[in-house]
Design an enzyme around this catalytic site. Sequence first.
Site, PDB file in Angstrom:
ATOM      1  CE1 TYR A   5      45.227  18.477 -51.357  1.00 33.39           C
ATOM      2  CE2 TYR A   5      44.795  16.121 -51.392  1.00 33.39           C
ATOM      3  CZ  TYR A   5      45.536  17.203 -51.810  1.00 33.39           C
ATOM      4  OH  TYR A   5      46.573  17.016 -52.668  1.00 33.39           O
TER       5      TYR A   5
ATOM      6  CG  ASN B  75      53.922  25.016 -52.528  1.00 32.18           C
ATOM      7  OD1 ASN B  75      54.721  25.918 -52.459  1.00 32.18           O
ATOM      8  ND2 ASN B  75      54.127  23.880 -51.969  1.00 32.18           N
TER       9      ASN B  75
ATOM     10  CB  CYS C 230      52.830  20.970 -50.939  1.00 29.84           C
ATOM     11  SG  CYS C 230      54.303  20.814 -51.934  1.00 29.84           S
ATOM     12  CG  HIS C 231      56.071  16.188 -50.098  1.00 29.73           C
ATOM     13  ND1 HIS C 231      56.919  17.277 -50.128  1.00 29.73           N
ATOM     14  CD2 HIS C 231      56.426  15.440 -49.030  1.00 29.73           C
ATOM     15  CE1 HIS C 231      57.764  17.153 -49.107  1.00 29.73           C
ATOM     16  NE2 HIS C 231      57.485  16.074 -48.420  1.00 29.73           N
TER      17      HIS C 231
ATOM     18  CD  GLU D 166      59.047  13.826 -45.561  1.00 32.68           C
ATOM     19  OE1 GLU D 166      58.005  13.792 -44.911  1.00 32.68           O
ATOM     20  OE2 GLU D 166      59.634  14.865 -45.880  1.00 32.68           O
TER      21      GLU D 166
END
Length: 111
Positions: A28, A50, A58-59, A90
């Site tokens: 952040y 979002n 966003c994750h 991912e």
Amino acid sequence: MSDDKISVFAAGVYRKLGEIPRGKVATYGVLARALGCGSPRAVGQALRANPHAPQVPCHRVVRIDGSLGGYQGEERGAAIQRKQQLLREEGVIFLKDGRVDLASSGFEFPG
DNA sequence: AAAAAGATAGACG
DNA sequence: CGTCTATCTTTTT
């Protein structure tokens, strides 16, 4: 939730999120700094509202210490579980503490 | 228009 | 390790 459109701030946040490569995660603070703000909370607010759930990564945004933080507005435990699953798919490296390995998967914006 | 909240971060004890 | 303050935007009263 009054306007269908979003603020310029949120738009900038989503834009930066698109710069985050797969298998990496940004914090952040770094995101807020890239937007020109010294408050990671403002970024969190944009992500929380979002409008594009999986469309925007966003994750891929976690805390500075590697903790996941939250996801949309779900409970803390639920958010962490969902995010960990997505990031793990991912290619993000997770520590046994349940935190992200920022040393390898930590991404930072250039400039 | 003013006040409160929110997915943080850093400092202090 | 736990608690408080600082900072910015959005949302609600």
